[in-house]
Motif scaffolding. Structure first.
Motif, PDB file in Angstrom:
ATOM      1  N   LEU A   1      -2.222 -14.586   3.500  1.00  0.00           N
ATOM      2  CA  LEU A   1      -1.802 -13.376   2.801  1.00  0.00           C
ATOM      3  C   LEU A   1      -2.475 -13.268   1.438  1.00  0.00           C
ATOM      4  O   LEU A   1      -2.948 -12.198   1.043  1.00  0.00           O
ATOM      5  N   VAL A   2      -2.544 -14.383   0.722  1.00  0.00           N
ATOM      6  CA  VAL A   2      -3.142 -14.371  -0.610  1.00  0.00           C
ATOM      7  C   VAL A   2      -4.656 -14.206  -0.529  1.00  0.00           C
ATOM      8  O   VAL A   2      -5.255 -13.374  -1.222  1.00  0.00           O
ATOM      9  N   ALA A   3      -5.292 -14.995   0.343  1.00  0.00           N
ATOM     10  CA  ALA A   3      -6.757 -14.997   0.390  1.00  0.00           C
ATOM     11  C   ALA A   3      -7.331 -13.726   0.999  1.00  0.00           C
ATOM     12  O   ALA A   3      -8.331 -13.193   0.512  1.00  0.00           O
ATOM     13  N   GLU A   4      -6.709 -13.226   2.056  1.00  0.00           N
ATOM     14  CA  GLU A   4      -7.281 -12.100   2.782  1.00  0.00           C
ATOM     15  C   GLU A   4      -6.817 -10.748   2.257  1.00  0.00           C
ATOM     16  O   GLU A   4      -7.567  -9.772   2.295  1.00  0.00           O
ATOM     17  N   PHE A   5      -5.576 -10.653   1.783  1.00  0.00           N
ATOM     18  CA  PHE A   5      -5.026  -9.361   1.374  1.00  0.00           C
ATOM     19  C   PHE A   5      -4.913  -9.233  -0.152  1.00  0.00           C
ATOM     20  O   PHE A   5      -5.445  -8.290  -0.733  1.00  0.00           O
ATOM     21  N   LEU A   6      -4.214 -10.168  -0.778  1.00  0.00           N
ATOM     22  CA  LEU A   6      -3.997 -10.067  -2.223  1.00  0.00           C
ATOM     23  C   LEU A   6      -5.310 -10.097  -2.996  1.00  0.00           C
ATOM     24  O   LEU A   6      -5.524  -9.306  -3.924  1.00  0.00           O
ATOM     25  N   GLN A   7      -6.206 -10.992  -2.636  1.00  0.00           N
ATOM     26  CA  GLN A   7      -7.455 -11.174  -3.373  1.00  0.00           C
ATOM     27  C   GLN A   7      -8.600 -10.316  -2.854  1.00  0.00           C
ATOM     28  O   GLN A   7      -9.734 -10.484  -3.288  1.00  0.00           O
ATOM     29  N   SER A   8      -8.324  -9.400  -1.952  1.00  0.00           N
ATOM     30  CA  SER A   8      -9.364  -8.525  -1.422  1.00  0.00           C
ATOM     31  C   SER A   8      -9.728  -7.457  -2.453  1.00  0.00           C
ATOM     32  O   SER A   8      -8.880  -6.648  -2.864  1.00  0.00           O
ATOM     33  N   ARG A   9     -10.969  -7.443  -2.853  1.00  0.00           N
ATOM     34  CA  ARG A   9     -11.426  -6.431  -3.803  1.00  0.00           C
ATOM     35  C   ARG A   9     -11.445  -5.042  -3.161  1.00  0.00           C
ATOM     36  O   ARG A   9     -11.149  -4.038  -3.822  1.00  0.00           O
ATOM     37  N   GLU A  10     -11.805  -4.979  -1.880  1.00  0.00           N
ATOM     38  CA  GLU A  10     -11.850  -3.690  -1.201  1.00  0.00           C
ATOM     39  C   GLU A  10     -10.457  -3.061  -1.139  1.00  0.00           C
ATOM     40  O   GLU A  10     -10.302  -1.855  -1.363  1.00  0.00           O
ATOM     41  N   LEU A  11      -9.451  -3.875  -0.851  1.00  0.00           N
ATOM     42  CA  LEU A  11      -8.089  -3.348  -0.759  1.00  0.00           C
ATOM     43  C   LEU A  11      -7.543  -2.991  -2.147  1.00  0.00           C
ATOM     44  O   LEU A  11      -6.861  -1.974  -2.309  1.00  0.00           O
ATOM     45  N   ARG A  12      -7.845  -3.801  -3.114  1.00  0.00           N
ATOM     46  CA  ARG A  12      -7.337  -3.548  -4.464  1.00  0.00           C
ATOM     47  C   ARG A  12      -7.916  -2.260  -5.043  1.00  0.00           C
ATOM     48  O   ARG A  12      -7.253  -1.558  -5.819  1.00  0.00           O
ATOM     49  N   ALA A  13      -9.147  -1.929  -4.662  1.00  0.00           N
ATOM     50  CA  ALA A  13      -9.788  -0.722  -5.195  1.00  0.00           C
ATOM     51  C   ALA A  13      -9.166   0.559  -4.666  1.00  0.00           C
ATOM     52  O   ALA A  13      -9.447   1.640  -5.190  1.00  0.00           O
ATOM     53  N   THR A  14      -8.326   0.483  -3.651  1.00  0.00           N
ATOM     54  CA  THR A  14      -7.742   1.687  -3.046  1.00  0.00           C
ATOM     55  C   THR A  14      -6.388   2.049  -3.635  1.00  0.00           C
ATOM     56  O   THR A  14      -5.780   3.030  -3.202  1.00  0.00           O
ATOM     57  N   MET A  15      -5.872   1.267  -4.602  1.00  0.00           N
ATOM     58  CA  MET A  15      -4.530   1.519  -5.137  1.00  0.00           C
ATOM     59  C   MET A  15      -4.508   1.263  -6.631  1.00  0.00           C
ATOM     60  O   MET A  15      -5.426   0.662  -7.200  1.00  0.00           O
ATOM     61  N   THR A  16      -3.436   1.703  -7.258  1.00  0.00           N
ATOM     62  CA  THR A  16      -3.249   1.485  -8.684  1.00  0.00           C
ATOM     63  C   THR A  16      -2.729   0.069  -8.940  1.00  0.00           C
ATOM     64  O   THR A  16      -2.295  -0.632  -8.015  1.00  0.00           O
ATOM     65  N   GLN A  17      -2.742  -0.325 -10.201  1.00  0.00           N
ATOM     66  CA  GLN A  17      -2.244  -1.642 -10.567  1.00  0.00           C
ATOM     67  C   GLN A  17      -0.755  -1.774 -10.268  1.00  0.00           C
ATOM     68  O   GLN A  17      -0.286  -2.824  -9.807  1.00  0.00           O
ATOM     69  N   MET A  18       0.001  -0.711 -10.524  1.00  0.00           N
ATOM     70  CA  MET A  18       1.440  -0.733 -10.239  1.00  0.00           C
ATOM     71  C   MET A  18       1.703  -0.847  -8.739  1.00  0.00           C
ATOM     72  O   MET A  18       2.585  -1.606  -8.308  1.00  0.00           O
ATOM     73  N   GLU A  19       0.965  -0.105  -7.929  1.00  0.00           N
ATOM     74  CA  GLU A  19       1.139  -0.198  -6.480  1.00  0.00           C
ATOM     75  C   GLU A  19       0.785  -1.594  -5.976  1.00  0.00           C
ATOM     76  O   GLU A  19       1.458  -2.128  -5.081  1.00  0.00           O
ATOM     77  N   HIS A  20      -0.256  -2.172  -6.539  1.00  0.00           N
ATOM     78  CA  HIS A  20      -0.659  -3.524  -6.146  1.00  0.00           C
ATOM     79  C   HIS A  20       0.434  -4.533  -6.486  1.00  0.00           C
ATOM     80  O   HIS A  20       0.734  -5.450  -5.706  1.00  0.00           O
TER      81      HIS A  20
END
Length: 708
Positions: A305-324
């Motif tokens: 969960l941490v390596a593939e989803f939380l630390q994914s730059r592609e996924l993080r770029a699609t949402m705001t900091q609060m949503e993350h």
């Protein structure tokens, strides 16, 4: 006469020419070049049929051949082909190409197929065939080719003679191999073994850490609620036929047990410890080791969960900091707590092959190191809302998420299955610790230590539940305060720390009383039922409601009614369109008067759910029923609550059923006492009396530890 003979001769020539052209024969009646010769030519066969009784002198050597005999369809090359060249029905070919299920999917259908084959071997040796199932070729000019193949194959399946026509029929025994994830077991097993011999024979090489499994794929044996534990199954010798019992309950089909048990460890087998330990001590060691291995699988899944989803730059770029933050909260702190817990367990395991105890480790971490679980569970309402909003309105997020979920490391599982892992683990730990308590009853000191650990973990679970409920209820009451308009009635201070919503929804008003007399035909009202007050409103929009009246829950009465009852207002014609009515009486409304409202719901289950919610105070006053007499079910599929009065359930949860209506069940969850409705098709009954009584005792132990 000669003219007649001449006419017949012309007709014969025309007929012969027609046969030659349609059957593609040469001038001598033989098949044209390029055509396979399956039977003798038409010319030779017709001549042979009209040969005189006296033999003719032999022809020259190159042309001297014996007349070819007629080959029956049952002796044709097609009928005599065996193995890979044998003609088979289409359905048989399709069955052999079934896909193997993915490892996270349920393969209960495959197991049922295998068990059906074992119970009835004739299903393998005598398949049923139909002409519709066959892959047949139709000739371009008619049905000749198809009919020949039909007759040949049907005759071949009944029994084939040898090519020379001698001997008995050749037996065809096509077999369907049942779909299974693992190789099928041999048909016969050796003589029964005891548990110790079983442990030595099945010793594993290496460490349990060599092949980590996702936590979503395993089910700890300590959660077992059937009448037979895994230890009991090891005690039982196999049947003479070598088949496992088909009547044994398979409650959760998609879970797989941990890949190794304590009895199969190389160090345990090599030292011969199993020969020296009593059965109860071996079971205690198995319970300890299962907590260790399941924590490792849980930690492994959290790492993904941490390596593939939380630390994914592609996924993080699609949402705001609060949503993350709402989506992942403090999952890194939860992972760190899990790692520390596992390291302490593993250190104790490496120091002692037969572990003395781990109750002190459980108690220490539950009291001092598991506080990140409380924060994570409290954020659950924000997490679910953020995920729902992103998946429904953010196409870029959906695409990035889909790409990550398809990676091999994720095992094809959705991200939500990883996000709910901390909630699953923290609620399973009390059950695993309770199993450890049961295995230590013969040792007073160990039992006291295990009881203290169970008390600490149960307290942690209670804090997690309270944190989740508090955050959800606070936000919910604030939202409703902005949506409810009290302009027509005396205002009610809605926001309170001791108030929360039990149920909400729209119902039909059957009898236009003073509240709804001016409304259109068959009006509706929207009810908000809190734990202490009922608010009757009229819906203006999805987020705006005008309050018509309200009353304290202690001042309302509910009566279930049927359309056929004579006392139903409006008469028989009117009641025909009101299939599920009930009467609601406000004994003391917002103006201090009594008001009656006849309501109707869309289904019997919806009416039952409303009546259950409106009478919750009465049920509390009556006291709890005898839990030993209640139906118990085990959840076979996880369920996420969609309405306020529903309950979120995990796979393998045990629920005591209090009510059931029209495909819905209302029950109390064993592990924490939470109540709610859920669909009937995600559960199956626990019929074993031993398991039912054991679950009641477990509930009492867990409830006592939580209330202390």
């Amino acid at each position: 006469m000669s003219q007649r003979y001449s006419d017949s001769s012309v007709e014969e020539k025309l007929l012969e020419y027609r046969f030659h052209s349609e059957l593609r024969l040469d001038a001598k009646g033989n098949p044209a070049s390029g055509l396979p010769v399956v039977r003798s030519s038409l010319h030779s066969r017709s001549n042979a049929a009209f040969q005189p009784d006296t033999p003719e002198p032999p022809e020259p050597a190159p042309e001297s051949q014996e007349p070819r005999t007629v080959i029956l369809s049952t002796q044709s090359p097609a009928a005599l082909k065996m193995g890979t060249q044998q003609l088979i029905p289409r359905s048989l070919a399709v069955s052999s190409k079934a896909k193997t299920p993915a490892r996270h999917q349920s393969f209960g259908a495959a197991m049922l197929s295998k068990e059906a084959a074992r119970r009835n071997p004739q299903l393998l040796s005598a398949p049923s065939f139909s002409l519709d199932d066959m892959d047949l070729d139709t000739g371009p000019g008619g049905m000749l080719k198809r009919n020949l193949r039909n007759q040949s194959y049907r005759a071949a399946m009944k029994g084939l003679g040898t090519p020379g026509g001698e001997g008995g029929p050749a037996k065809l025994t096509p077999k369907l191999q049942a779909l299974a994830e693992e190789p099928s077991e041999p048909s016969a097993r050796p003589a029964a073994k005891n548990k110790k011999a079983l442990g030595r024979k099945r010793a594993h090489k290496g460490s349990f850490k060599d092949d980590p499994r996702l936590y979503q794929e395993i089910r700890e044996r300590g959660l077992n609620t059937s009448h037979e534990s895994d230890d009991d199954l090891l005690d039982e010798p196999p049947s003479p036929e070598g088949t496992r019992k088909v009547d044994a309950p398979i409650v959760v089909k998609s879970y797989r047990p941990p890949q190794i048990t304590w009895s199969q460890l190389p160090e345990v087998v090599e030292l011969g410890i199993l020969d020296q330990l009593p059965a109860e001590e071996r079971k205690r060691q198995e319970a300890i080791f299962e907590i260790l291995t399941s924590e490792f699988s849980y930690q492994h899944s959290l790492g993904i969960l941490v390596a593939e989803f939380l630390q994914s730059r592609e996924l993080r770029a699609t949402m705001t900091q609060m949503e993350h933050h709402h989506l992942f909260s403090n999952i890194t702190d939860v992972l760190s707590a899990s790692r520390r817990f596992f390291e302490d367990l593993e250190r104790r395991h490496k120091a002692q092959v037969c572990v003395e105890d781990i109750s002190d480790i459980l108690e220490e971490h539950a009291e001092h190191h598991f506080h990140p679980y409380i924060s994570y569970c409290s954020n659950e309402v924000y997490q679910q809302r953020a995920l729902q909003r992103l998946t429904s309105s953010n196409a870029t997020f959906r695409e990035a998420l889909r790409a990550i979920e398809q990676r091999p490391a994720c095992g094809g599982l959705p991200m939500i299955s990883f996000l709910i892992l901390p909630m699953q683990r923290v609620t399973r730990l009390p059950l695993l610790t309770d199993t450890l308590c049961l295995k230590t009853q013969g040792h007073p000191e160990r039992y006291k230590a295990a009881s203290r650990a169970l008390k600490a973990i149960s307290k942690l679970v209670k804090q997690c539940n309270e944190g989740a409920h508090k955050m959800e209820r606070t936000e919910q009451m604030y939202t409703l305060h902005t949506q409810l308009d009290f302009s027509k009635v005396k205002s009610l201070p809605l926001i309170s720390a001791s108030r929360w919503l039990l149920k909400r929804g729209e119902l039909f008003v059957v009898e236009e009383t003073g509240l709804f007399r001016k409304l259109a035909s068959r009006p509706t009202c929207y009810l908000f039922l809190f734990n202490d007050v009922l608010v009757v409103t009229k819906k203006k929009s999805e987020d705006s409601f005008v309050v018509q009246d309200y009353a304290q829950v202690d001042h309302i009465q509910v009566q279930k009614m049927e359309p056929s009852e004579a006392s139903l207002p409006g008469g028989g014609n009117r009641s025909s369109s009101v299939p599920h009515p009930f009467q609601l009486t406000l004994l003391h409304n917002s103006e201090g008067r009594q008001e009656k409202i006849l309501l109707s719901s869309d289904s019997a289950s919806d009416r039952a759910r409303w009546i259950t919610a409106l009478t919750h105070r009465e049920r509390q006053a009556r006291g709890p029923p005898n839990k030993g007499d209640l139906l118990q079910v085990e959840i076979t599929k996880a369920y996420l609550a969609k309405q306020v009065d529903e309950i979120t359930l995990q796979q393998a949860d045990v629920v005591l059923i209090l009510e059931q209506e029209d495909g819905w069940l209302y029950g109390e969850r064993l592990r924490d006492g939470e109540t709610g409705w859920f669909p009937e098709d995600i559960a199956r009954s626990i019929t074993s009396r031993v398991a039912v009584e054991g679950n009641v005792r477990r509930m009492e132990r867990l409830r006592v530890e939580t209330d202390v």
